[in-house]
Design a protein around this motif. Structure first.
Motif, short mmCIF file in Angstrom:
data_model
loop_
_atom_site.label_atom_id
_atom_site.label_comp_id
_atom_site.label_asym_id
_atom_site.label_seq_id
_atom_site.Cartn_x
_atom_site.Cartn_y
_atom_site.Cartn_z
N THR A 153 -14.80 72.23 -28.28
CA THR A 153 -14.57 72.10 -29.72
C THR A 153 -14.26 70.66 -30.11
OG1 THR A 153 -13.75 74.37 -29.93
CG2 THR A 153 -13.11 72.82 -31.66
N MET A 154 -13.38 70.02 -29.36
CA MET A 154 -13.01 68.65 -29.67
C MET A 154 -14.14 67.68 -29.31
SD MET A 154 -10.28 69.17 -31.16
CE MET A 154 -10.25 67.46 -31.65
N GLN A 155 -14.92 68.00 -28.30
CA GLN A 155 -16.06 67.14 -27.97
C GLN A 155 -17.10 67.17 -29.09
OE1 GLN A 155 -17.70 66.95 -23.95
NE2 GLN A 155 -15.99 68.21 -23.23
N LYS A 156 -17.24 68.31 -29.74
CA LYS A 156 -18.17 68.39 -30.87
C LYS A 156 -17.66 67.55 -32.04
CE LYS A 156 -18.40 72.94 -31.01
NZ LYS A 156 -18.82 74.29 -31.45
N LEU A 157 -16.36 67.51 -32.25
CA LEU A 157 -15.81 66.64 -33.29
C LEU A 157 -16.00 65.17 -32.92
CD1 LEU A 157 -12.49 68.46 -34.31
CD2 LEU A 157 -14.71 68.47 -35.46
N ALA A 158 -15.87 64.87 -31.62
CA ALA A 158 -16.13 63.50 -31.17
C ALA A 158 -17.59 63.12 -31.40
CB ALA A 158 -15.78 63.37 -29.68
N LEU A 159 -18.48 64.09 -31.23
CA LEU A 159 -19.91 63.85 -31.49
C LEU A 159 -20.15 63.53 -32.96
CD1 LEU A 159 -22.78 63.93 -30.23
CD2 LEU A 159 -22.90 66.32 -30.96
N LEU A 160 -19.45 64.25 -33.85
CA LEU A 160 -19.56 63.94 -35.28
C LEU A 160 -19.02 62.55 -35.57
CD1 LEU A 160 -18.62 67.20 -37.25
CD2 LEU A 160 -20.87 66.19 -36.87
#
Length: 240
Positions: A208-215
């Motif tokens: 979940t947090m890696q996806k936010l980092a991707l954004l």
């Protein structure tokens, strides 16, 4: 859960430890993903620019060009809007695909500007971006108010750019370029601080947090690309 609203102090000692360990991992991913996207865009752009067949297909066929532009917008808005529903591999694939499509549409710069000026402006952009990203990361000043002003300026910039498509005013184009530089210089600092604050509160380095980092990587990538293009309009040397 809204991670931007997460109160770090409310976490348990173990959760705070996990959060502090997750932060550097996530920040590295932000800049690694951004760097990867930049490399992919640059290589794609150069490859298309050196292929007469691809150049002709893209820039002499309005259907193909508009298809690529619409595809870019669909990928950006789709990735941003559906990030919670997408798996990390799918989100990463969409980010990579966007980098490729953007590289294809940006290939025109090799036809308009000299290679030397493109390299020089890229270096200027990289230095400017690094300075403003560092400012946003290290400053103690709250840049939240910048976000509201820059968003309104960005809307105005888009409207002015659309109007100038019909007016074809070189003077207005130059004014828009200078304003664009100011807007994306500010957004670089603002986004840098926003990403840092969001990831500092990450409870872990899970998907979940890696996806936010991707954004976050996508935001900084867009800041860099737009800053580069506006600076190129001002400083680039035409092939004519």
């Amino acid at each position: 859960m809204d991670y931007e609203e997460l109160n770090y102090n409310s976490l348990s000692r173990q959760e705070q430890l996990q959060s502090s360990l997750a932060f550097p991992v996530l920040m590295r991913k932000v800049y690694l993903w951004m760097a990867l996207a930049m490399v992919i865009t640059g290589l794609t752009s150069y490859y298309v620019a050196t292929s007469p067949a691809l150049l002709e297909m893209i820039f002499t066929n309005s259907a193909v060009l508009w298809g690529l532009i619409i595809g870019e917008l669909a990928l950006v808005f789709g990735l941003s809007a559906a990030i919670n529903k997408l798996s990390l591999p799918v989100a990463t694939l969409m980010f990579v695909l966007y980098s490729v499509v953007n590289g294809a549409t940006m290939s025109f710069i090799f036809l308009v500007y000299t290679s030397t000026s493109i390299v020089n402006v890229f270096l200027i952009t990289a230095i400017t971006f690094a300075v403003m990203a560092a400012y946003g990361y290290f400053t103690k000043k709250d840049l939240t108010s910048w976000g509201r002003m820059l968003f309104m300026a960005l809307i105005g910039l888009i409207i002015a750019s659309i109007v100038n498509i019909f007016l074809k005013s070189s003077g207005m184009n130059m004014v828009i370029s200078y304003i664009g530089v100011l807007v994306f210089v500010g957004l670089t600092a603002y986004d840098s601080q926003k990403i840092k604050e969001m990831l500092m509160q990450a409870p872990d380095a899970g998907e979940t947090m890696q996806k936010l980092a991707l954004l976050g990587a996508l935001s900084l990538y867009l800041d860099f690309i737009n800053l580069f293009l506006y600076l190129l309009r001002i400083l680039g040397s035409s092939r004519d």
